[in-house]
Design a protein around this motif. Structure first.
Motif, PDB file in Angstrom:
ATOM      1  N   UNK A 133       0.831  -1.209   0.000  1.00  0.00           N
ATOM      2  CA  UNK A 133       0.000   0.000   0.000  1.00  0.00           C
ATOM      3  C   UNK A 133       0.864   1.258   0.000  1.00  0.00           C
ATOM      4  N   UNK A 134       1.880   1.286   0.841  1.00  0.00           N
ATOM      5  CA  UNK A 134       2.799   2.433   0.890  1.00  0.00           C
ATOM      6  C   UNK A 134       3.467   2.648  -0.466  1.00  0.00           C
ATOM      7  N   UNK A 135       3.888   1.551  -1.092  1.00  0.00           N
ATOM      8  CA  UNK A 135       4.526   1.630  -2.405  1.00  0.00           C
ATOM      9  C   UNK A 135       3.578   2.224  -3.440  1.00  0.00           C
ATOM     10  N   UNK A 136       2.338   1.757  -3.456  1.00  0.00           N
ATOM     11  CA  UNK A 136       1.345   2.257  -4.412  1.00  0.00           C
ATOM     12  C   UNK A 136       1.100   3.743  -4.224  1.00  0.00           C
ATOM     13  N   UNK A 188      -6.612   0.787  -6.837  1.00  0.00           N
ATOM     14  CA  UNK A 188      -7.533   1.924  -6.826  1.00  0.00           C
ATOM     15  C   UNK A 188      -8.085   2.148  -5.420  1.00  0.00           C
ATOM     16  N   UNK A 189      -8.277   1.076  -4.671  1.00  0.00           N
ATOM     17  CA  UNK A 189      -8.722   1.216  -3.286  1.00  0.00           C
ATOM     18  C   UNK A 189      -7.574   1.701  -2.401  1.00  0.00           C
ATOM     19  N   UNK A 190      -6.359   1.213  -2.655  1.00  0.00           N
ATOM     20  CA  UNK A 190      -5.206   1.665  -1.889  1.00  0.00           C
ATOM     21  C   UNK A 190      -4.995   3.170  -2.042  1.00  0.00           C
ATOM     22  N   UNK A 191      -5.226   3.676  -3.254  1.00  0.00           N
ATOM     23  CA  UNK A 191      -5.044   5.094  -3.527  1.00  0.00           C
ATOM     24  C   UNK A 191      -6.300   5.911  -3.230  1.00  0.00           C
ATOM     25  N   UNK A 211      11.763   6.073  -9.704  1.00  0.00           N
ATOM     26  CA  UNK A 211      12.049   5.083  -8.663  1.00  0.00           C
ATOM     27  C   UNK A 211      11.226   5.355  -7.398  1.00  0.00           C
ATOM     28  N   UNK A 212      10.051   5.977  -7.594  1.00  0.00           N
ATOM     29  CA  UNK A 212       9.145   6.219  -6.461  1.00  0.00           C
ATOM     30  C   UNK A 212       8.748   4.877  -5.845  1.00  0.00           C
ATOM     31  N   UNK A 213       8.717   4.831  -4.525  1.00  0.00           N
ATOM     32  CA  UNK A 213       8.344   3.598  -3.844  1.00  0.00           C
ATOM     33  C   UNK A 213       9.431   2.550  -3.837  1.00  0.00           C
ATOM     34  N   UNK A 233      -0.028  11.776  -5.362  1.00  0.00           N
ATOM     35  CA  UNK A 233       0.887  12.018  -4.249  1.00  0.00           C
ATOM     36  C   UNK A 233       0.552  11.186  -3.023  1.00  0.00           C
ATOM     37  N   UNK A 234       1.540  11.000  -2.178  1.00  0.00           N
ATOM     38  CA  UNK A 234       1.449  10.104  -1.029  1.00  0.00           C
ATOM     39  C   UNK A 234       0.380  10.545  -0.025  1.00  0.00           C
ATOM     40  N   UNK A 235       0.379  11.815   0.342  1.00  0.00           N
ATOM     41  CA  UNK A 235      -0.543  12.313   1.372  1.00  0.00           C
ATOM     42  C   UNK A 235      -1.987  12.271   0.885  1.00  0.00           C
ATOM     43  N   UNK A 236      -2.220  12.735  -0.346  1.00  0.00           N
ATOM     44  CA  UNK A 236      -3.591  12.796  -0.879  1.00  0.00           C
ATOM     45  C   UNK A 236      -4.217  11.413  -1.045  1.00  0.00           C
ATOM     46  N   UNK A 237      -3.399  10.404  -1.200  1.00  0.00           N
ATOM     47  CA  UNK A 237      -3.941   9.055  -1.373  1.00  0.00           C
ATOM     48  C   UNK A 237      -4.034   8.286  -0.054  1.00  0.00           C
TER      49      UNK A 237
END
Length: 276
Positions: free
Chosen positions: A40-43, A126-129, A240-242, A50-54
């Motif tokens: 989930x963190x990787x996604x 899509x649920x993770x984000x 190389x995000x995540x 972006x990380x916070x918005x998701x």
């Protein structure tokens, strides 16, 4: 002598089918559920929003239901294909060409497994984000990331499985005995970590394609376009995000997966003949 050392050098196709089905399914489900928060963190790190918005660090088990349903059949289907190809083709191919056999078997296995993996991945990511779909995703949308997933997973497996087989064979020759499940697990962790590292950009592209809005044109959602757009927006770092959660997840997952897989194979090979 342990049961592992006593196992037969060659198995019948029927035994390969049963052990692959049970061992692959058990290993895949165990890993996917145990390490799901890292996925989930990787996604979220790879998403365009972006990380916070998701969602950041909250709701790390969001989207796990499709994974619980799909993990076992996906992993089982992969190993059924992989082991069957090896069993049928290995006696007909020279040992010096076995690496090509492992690469080919891994590639074909990924293509088959992705028939189940891709819809599961689309629903999960899509649920993770935290993307809310008001309507049911049709078949076209559920398979929108099929080729991007195959083009991510095939290179991954082309590196991982031949490397795993090579490490097992080399270590087994060095210690002059069959390796134990724990030793196979270590080989799996090493091969998985290396494979994850080199294929991260392809994983970023796959994630963004799966998370794209319903109105996005398919012509825009090619791996080359998505990678270029990601590079323009975020530079080399964006490709190389995540990276850290992905490599950590797959290294740990490789250790658990191949350990559980080999142990389950041993148990199945002991129990299955008793049931005949």
């Amino acid at each position: 002598m342990t049961e592992y050392e006593k196992r037969p050098a060659k198995m019948s196709i029927q035994n390969v089918f049963i052990t692959s089905l049970i061992a692959g399914g058990a290993a895949g489900t165990f890993v996917d559920i145990t390490l799901y928060p890292l996925d989930t963190l990787k996604t979220r790190l790879q998403s365009k929003q972006g990380f916070i918005k998701t969602g950041g660090f909250t709701g790390l088990y969001k989207g796990i239901c499709p994974v619980i349903i799909g993990s076992a059949p996906t992993a089982a289907l992969f190993f059924l294909t992989y082991e069957e190809i090896k069993t049928v083709a290995r006696p007909r191919i020279s040992e010096k060409h076995h690496i090509l056999l492992h690469m080919g078997a891994a590639t074909l296995s990924e293509m088959v497994a992705c028939l189940i993996r891709v819809p599961v991945e689309v629903l999960k990511q899509r649920k993770q984000a935290q993307i809310v779909d008001q309507k049911f995703l049709g078949l076209k949308l559920l398979y929108r990331g099929y080729w991007s997933t195959v083009l991510r997973d095939a290179p991954f497996s082309i590196v991982q499985f031949p490397l795993w087989e090579y490490l097992k064979t080399s270590y087994s020759s060095h210690i002059e005995r069959k390796i134990y499940p724990m030793e196979s697990a270590i080989c799996g962790a090493i091969s998985g970590g290396i494979s994850a590292a080199v294929t991260t950009p392809l994983d970023v592209a796959k994630t963004r394609i799966m998370l794209a809005s319903r109105t996005s044109f398919l012509s825009e959602l090619t791996i080359s376009n998505v990678l270029y757009e990601t590079y323009v927006e975020n530079g080399f770092r964006g490709l190389f995000a995540g990276f850290v959660p992905r490599v950590t997840w797959i290294t740990l997952g490789g250790f658990i997966f191949f350990g559980v897989y080999e142990e389950a194979k041993v148990l199945t090979q002991v129990i299955f003949p008793m049931l005949k």
